[in-house]
Write a protein that holds these residues in place. Sequence first.
Motif, PDB file in Angstrom:
ATOM      1  N   ILE A   1       2.449  -4.444   8.343  1.00  0.00           N
ATOM      2  CA  ILE A   1       2.633  -5.916   8.453  1.00  0.00           C
ATOM      3  C   ILE A   1       1.567  -6.633   7.414  1.00  0.00           C
ATOM      4  O   ILE A   1       2.003  -7.713   6.620  1.00  0.00           O
ATOM      5  CB  ILE A   1       2.482  -6.238   9.998  1.00  0.00           C
ATOM      6  N   TRP A   2       0.203  -6.128   7.274  1.00  0.00           N
ATOM      7  CA  TRP A   2      -0.739  -6.556   6.624  1.00  0.00           C
ATOM      8  C   TRP A   2      -0.144  -6.487   5.098  1.00  0.00           C
ATOM      9  O   TRP A   2      -0.422  -7.429   4.317  1.00  0.00           O
ATOM     10  CB  TRP A   2      -1.898  -5.794   6.837  1.00  0.00           C
ATOM     11  N   ALA A   3       0.475  -5.115   4.635  1.00  0.00           N
ATOM     12  CA  ALA A   3       0.865  -4.968   3.198  1.00  0.00           C
ATOM     13  C   ALA A   3       1.892  -6.027   2.916  1.00  0.00           C
ATOM     14  O   ALA A   3       1.824  -6.767   2.008  1.00  0.00           O
ATOM     15  CB  ALA A   3       1.210  -3.753   3.235  1.00  0.00           C
ATOM     16  N   ALA A   4       2.734  -6.237   4.001  1.00  0.00           N
ATOM     17  CA  ALA A   4       3.847  -7.283   3.739  1.00  0.00           C
ATOM     18  C   ALA A   4       3.480  -8.535   3.563  1.00  0.00           C
ATOM     19  O   ALA A   4       4.045  -9.154   2.768  1.00  0.00           O
ATOM     20  CB  ALA A   4       4.924  -6.938   4.992  1.00  0.00           C
ATOM     21  N   VAL A   5       2.739  -8.847   4.540  1.00  0.00           N
ATOM     22  CA  VAL A   5       2.077 -10.618   4.438  1.00  0.00           C
ATOM     23  C   VAL A   5       1.543 -10.695   3.229  1.00  0.00           C
ATOM     24  O   VAL A   5       1.773 -11.896   2.521  1.00  0.00           O
ATOM     25  CB  VAL A   5       1.391 -10.827   5.764  1.00  0.00           C
ATOM     26  N   THR A   6       0.537  -9.986   2.736  1.00  0.00           N
ATOM     27  CA  THR A   6      -0.297 -10.322   1.781  1.00  0.00           C
ATOM     28  C   THR A   6       0.481 -10.123   0.515  1.00  0.00           C
ATOM     29  O   THR A   6       0.504 -10.905  -0.485  1.00  0.00           O
ATOM     30  CB  THR A   6      -1.467  -9.171   1.581  1.00  0.00           C
ATOM     31  N   LEU A   7       1.339  -9.192   0.301  1.00  0.00           N
ATOM     32  CA  LEU A   7       2.414  -8.860  -0.724  1.00  0.00           C
ATOM     33  C   LEU A   7       3.117 -10.133  -0.847  1.00  0.00           C
ATOM     34  O   LEU A   7       3.400 -10.738  -1.887  1.00  0.00           O
ATOM     35  CB  LEU A   7       3.042  -7.781  -0.742  1.00  0.00           C
ATOM     36  N   THR A   8       3.763 -10.827   0.234  1.00  0.00           N
ATOM     37  CA  THR A   8       4.667 -11.700   0.167  1.00  0.00           C
ATOM     38  C   THR A   8       3.813 -13.014  -0.347  1.00  0.00           C
ATOM     39  O   THR A   8       4.485 -13.824  -1.179  1.00  0.00           O
ATOM     40  CB  THR A   8       5.300 -11.893   1.706  1.00  0.00           C
ATOM     41  N   LEU A   9       2.667 -13.283   0.237  1.00  0.00           N
ATOM     42  CA  LEU A   9       1.785 -14.290  -0.224  1.00  0.00           C
ATOM     43  C   LEU A   9       1.617 -14.233  -1.608  1.00  0.00           C
ATOM     44  O   LEU A   9       1.826 -15.165  -2.562  1.00  0.00           O
ATOM     45  CB  LEU A   9       0.541 -14.488   0.585  1.00  0.00           C
TER      46      LEU A   9
ATOM     47  N   GLY B   1       4.782  -8.316  -6.870  1.00  0.00           N
ATOM     48  CA  GLY B   1       4.596  -7.163  -6.645  1.00  0.00           C
ATOM     49  C   GLY B   1       6.297  -6.801  -6.576  1.00  0.00           C
ATOM     50  O   GLY B   1       7.221  -7.664  -6.580  1.00  0.00           O
ATOM     51  N   CYS B   2       6.686  -5.351  -6.435  1.00  0.00           N
ATOM     52  CA  CYS B   2       8.036  -5.002  -6.645  1.00  0.00           C
ATOM     53  C   CYS B   2       8.576  -5.033  -5.077  1.00  0.00           C
ATOM     54  O   CYS B   2       7.771  -4.438  -4.160  1.00  0.00           O
ATOM     55  CB  CYS B   2       8.148  -3.726  -7.245  1.00  0.00           C
ATOM     56  N   THR B   3       9.731  -5.285  -4.786  1.00  0.00           N
ATOM     57  CA  THR B   3      10.272  -5.261  -3.465  1.00  0.00           C
ATOM     58  C   THR B   3      11.746  -4.151  -3.830  1.00  0.00           C
ATOM     59  O   THR B   3      12.530  -4.288  -3.144  1.00  0.00           O
ATOM     60  CB  THR B   3      10.631  -6.419  -2.933  1.00  0.00           C
ATOM     61  N   ASN B   4      11.768  -3.683  -4.877  1.00  0.00           N
ATOM     62  CA  ASN B   4      12.904  -2.704  -4.908  1.00  0.00           C
ATOM     63  C   ASN B   4      14.057  -3.091  -4.847  1.00  0.00           C
ATOM     64  O   ASN B   4      15.083  -2.448  -4.162  1.00  0.00           O
ATOM     65  CB  ASN B   4      12.591  -1.319  -3.953  1.00  0.00           C
ATOM     66  N   ILE B   5      14.441  -4.321  -5.206  1.00  0.00           N
ATOM     67  CA  ILE B   5      15.791  -4.831  -4.988  1.00  0.00           C
ATOM     68  C   ILE B   5      16.553  -4.731  -6.176  1.00  0.00           C
ATOM     69  O   ILE B   5      17.832  -4.819  -6.435  1.00  0.00           O
ATOM     70  CB  ILE B   5      15.861  -6.406  -4.579  1.00  0.00           C
ATOM     71  N   GLY B   6      16.163  -4.382  -7.489  1.00  0.00           N
ATOM     72  CA  GLY B   6      16.773  -3.844  -8.668  1.00  0.00           C
ATOM     73  C   GLY B   6      17.267  -5.132  -9.513  1.00  0.00           C
ATOM     74  O   GLY B   6      18.164  -4.744 -10.317  1.00  0.00           O
TER      75      GLY B   6
ATOM     76  N   MET C   1     -15.508  -2.428  -9.313  1.00  0.00           N
ATOM     77  CA  MET C   1     -14.764  -2.179  -8.030  1.00  0.00           C
ATOM     78  C   MET C   1     -14.745  -0.696  -7.440  1.00  0.00           C
ATOM     79  O   MET C   1     -14.531   0.238  -8.465  1.00  0.00           O
ATOM     80  CB  MET C   1     -13.622  -2.904  -7.892  1.00  0.00           C
ATOM     81  N   CYS C   2     -14.894  -0.470  -6.303  1.00  0.00           N
ATOM     82  CA  CYS C   2     -14.518   0.938  -5.892  1.00  0.00           C
ATOM     83  C   CYS C   2     -13.295   1.280  -5.870  1.00  0.00           C
ATOM     84  O   CYS C   2     -12.272   0.505  -5.945  1.00  0.00           O
ATOM     85  CB  CYS C   2     -15.320   1.084  -4.573  1.00  0.00           C
ATOM     86  N   SER C   3     -13.200   2.658  -6.134  1.00  0.00           N
ATOM     87  CA  SER C   3     -11.496   3.061  -6.545  1.00  0.00           C
ATOM     88  C   SER C   3     -10.760   2.727  -5.234  1.00  0.00           C
ATOM     89  O   SER C   3      -9.461   2.494  -5.478  1.00  0.00           O
ATOM     90  CB  SER C   3     -11.543   4.517  -6.748  1.00  0.00           C
ATOM     91  N   LEU C   4     -10.964   2.727  -4.078  1.00  0.00           N
ATOM     92  CA  LEU C   4     -10.293   2.525  -2.894  1.00  0.00           C
ATOM     93  C   LEU C   4      -9.903   1.029  -2.871  1.00  0.00           C
ATOM     94  O   LEU C   4      -8.972   0.551  -2.394  1.00  0.00           O
ATOM     95  CB  LEU C   4     -10.992   3.118  -1.566  1.00  0.00           C
ATOM     96  N   CYS C   5     -11.078   0.200  -3.132  1.00  0.00           N
ATOM     97  CA  CYS C   5     -10.813  -1.123  -3.030  1.00  0.00           C
ATOM     98  C   CYS C   5      -9.487  -1.646  -3.998  1.00  0.00           C
ATOM     99  O   CYS C   5      -8.701  -2.260  -3.644  1.00  0.00           O
ATOM    100  CB  CYS C   5     -11.973  -1.927  -3.440  1.00  0.00           C
ATOM    101  N   SER C   6      -9.754  -1.064  -5.253  1.00  0.00           N
ATOM    102  CA  SER C   6      -8.776  -1.224  -6.090  1.00  0.00           C
ATOM    103  C   SER C   6      -7.542  -0.939  -5.973  1.00  0.00           C
ATOM    104  O   SER C   6      -6.596  -1.492  -6.043  1.00  0.00           O
ATOM    105  CB  SER C   6      -9.103  -0.841  -7.567  1.00  0.00           C
ATOM    106  N   PHE C   7      -7.326   0.384  -5.055  1.00  0.00           N
ATOM    107  CA  PHE C   7      -6.062   0.870  -4.275  1.00  0.00           C
ATOM    108  C   PHE C   7      -5.511  -0.424  -3.342  1.00  0.00           C
ATOM    109  O   PHE C   7      -4.265  -0.722  -3.685  1.00  0.00           O
ATOM    110  CB  PHE C   7      -6.106   1.865  -3.975  1.00  0.00           C
ATOM    111  N   PHE C   8      -6.247  -0.772  -2.771  1.00  0.00           N
ATOM    112  CA  PHE C   8      -5.775  -1.665  -1.605  1.00  0.00           C
ATOM    113  C   PHE C   8      -5.408  -2.835  -2.113  1.00  0.00           C
ATOM    114  O   PHE C   8      -4.777  -3.777  -1.570  1.00  0.00           O
ATOM    115  CB  PHE C   8      -6.947  -1.762  -0.574  1.00  0.00           C
ATOM    116  N   LYS C   9      -6.000  -3.376  -3.244  1.00  0.00           N
ATOM    117  CA  LYS C   9      -5.863  -4.688  -3.740  1.00  0.00           C
ATOM    118  C   LYS C   9      -4.660  -4.683  -4.551  1.00  0.00           C
ATOM    119  O   LYS C   9      -4.085  -5.860  -4.723  1.00  0.00           O
ATOM    120  CB  LYS C   9      -7.213  -5.175  -4.727  1.00  0.00           C
ATOM    121  N   SER C  10      -4.205  -3.597  -5.305  1.00  0.00           N
ATOM    122  CA  SER C  10      -3.269  -3.579  -6.019  1.00  0.00           C
ATOM    123  C   SER C  10      -1.877  -3.771  -5.433  1.00  0.00           C
ATOM    124  O   SER C  10      -1.741  -3.350  -4.354  1.00  0.00           O
ATOM    125  CB  SER C  10      -3.261  -2.495  -6.988  1.00  0.00           C
ATOM    126  N   THR C  11      -0.670  -4.295  -6.066  1.00  0.00           N
ATOM    127  CA  THR C  11       0.292  -4.479  -5.674  1.00  0.00           C
ATOM    128  C   THR C  11       0.992  -2.888  -5.361  1.00  0.00           C
ATOM    129  O   THR C  11       1.616  -2.975  -4.291  1.00  0.00           O
ATOM    130  CB  THR C  11       1.400  -5.057  -6.622  1.00  0.00           C
TER     131      THR C  11
END
Lengths: 257, 268
Positions: free
Chosen positions: B77-85, A217-222, B1-11
């Motif tokens: 935090i949930w978004a941050a953790v899952t995206l970081t992983l 994903g994007c972290t907007n660091i550029g 996939m339901c549209s909300l699920c795909s939204f929550f799953k996408s980066t």
Amino acid sequence: MEKTMNLTIRVWRQKNRLDVGKFAEYKLANISEDSSFLEMLDILSEQLVADGHEPVAFDHDCREGICGMCSMTINGIPHGPESGTTACQLHMRHFHDGQTITIEPWRAKPFPVIKDLVVDRTPLDKIIQAGGFITARAGSAVDANAMPIAKGIADYAMDAAACIGCGACVAACPNASAMLFTGAKVAHMNSLPQGKAEKDRRTLAMVTTMDGEGFGGCTNIGECEAACPKSIPLDMIAHLNRDYAVAQMKNFFKPVA
Amino acid sequence: MCSLCSFFKSTIGRKILMALTGLVLVLFVMGHMLGNLQIFLGAEVINAYAYKLHHLLPAAALWGIRIFLLGSIAVHIWAAVTLTLDNRKARPDRYDDDKMVQASYSSRTMRMSGIILLAFIVFHIAHFTARNVPGMQYEEAGVIEPTMVPLVKHGEVVVKNGHPVDTFNVNDMMVDGFQVWWVSVFYIVATGLLCMHLTHGVSSMFQSVGLRNALWRKRLDRVALVYGWVVFLGFAVIPLSALTGILKKDPTGGLPVAAAEITETLHK
């Protein structure tokens, strides 16, 4: 008189996808400052062949900065130290005598190394296949100038279309995100009247494919914008985010696909 | 996939959620800072403010707001953790010669500043809201309840149904709490990290929802820098003033001396 330089080249050598790969160090003498970076690599390869070794494999095609084939990280920066420049358009005058130059392939999970500096960039093609087109009957396209397009929009779409799909954005990103590439393609197609009809479907399909191919994903660091040889701006990522939010909103009430 | 699920799953979907919850928290810290700065207007004002926060809305609404804020933190935090992983998975190898061309320090350390801020938020809520940090109960040894003082308005005790209204002596709680030097240092460091987090976040949230271009990126980066520093200075000045003795305790809760004596006798 032209100046020459002696260099130490640290280059990534990897036999195939399964090989672990490691750096090899070579000495190169009398490289002209007027030679391009790829010519320097050609000289290195000739030297290796003469010594009975395998040449360094790297992607290249047009060597004039428009095909997007050349792909190597030079001293930690995709396409090297010059901004808005592909590796093939980079010249040795930007390096100095006695310098050690480290050359690595693009590093990203979706781009496995095929050999040495050559990586498999098929995932970018898959993103294009998902929506980087307009649906029209072959042979029925009207003349391009038959459809009036405001100058500002045409210029903007042209700036987005400048993306050569080299993957430097992915290589520069600490998350291996393909948002700048996908953003440029989406912004290009979605802003022109020919592409507008499939705007929402395209945006959702390309983003789903992008995520599915394992890009981060994007972290907007550029960093992508800074590494892009075509200087595609972060605006394209904002455009993608905007179109994605709108497409999801519409899709929630009435499926767009 | 339901549209909300795909939204929550996408980066991008998760980044949009991070931006929206970030906006809630960005606005909250500004309100919280402005509220806290009232301590410089005297015990009467800050205590009345605290009373208002607790009583202006029915208890259910107050809890609603608390849950909304904690929920925002949880989603952030949930978004941050899952995206970081996901991001780690996408880029397992680093470059041998790993360098950044232009990325700011704050933009590259959002996870570090975020994790420390989370620890701070937990401590901060235990410290002042739940008031159950061992050894910091704002009272003589062993008494967990904080000092209650009469609610004061225009120098007089507020009386409701014939009884003086009691409220927390927030003024003394803050001065007492910040007289412990390491607590103050932790608060100042945490607000410094908050400043860093906001320096990137306040501008980044506009990008994530698609409301930014090259021109507005420059402007919003500047806004974010100013916002971060204002929040830092506005918060840090309180523990600093308590440590240096600029802020003083006021056991009467802001009553003028004569009135204070009268209420004291009334209470007896």
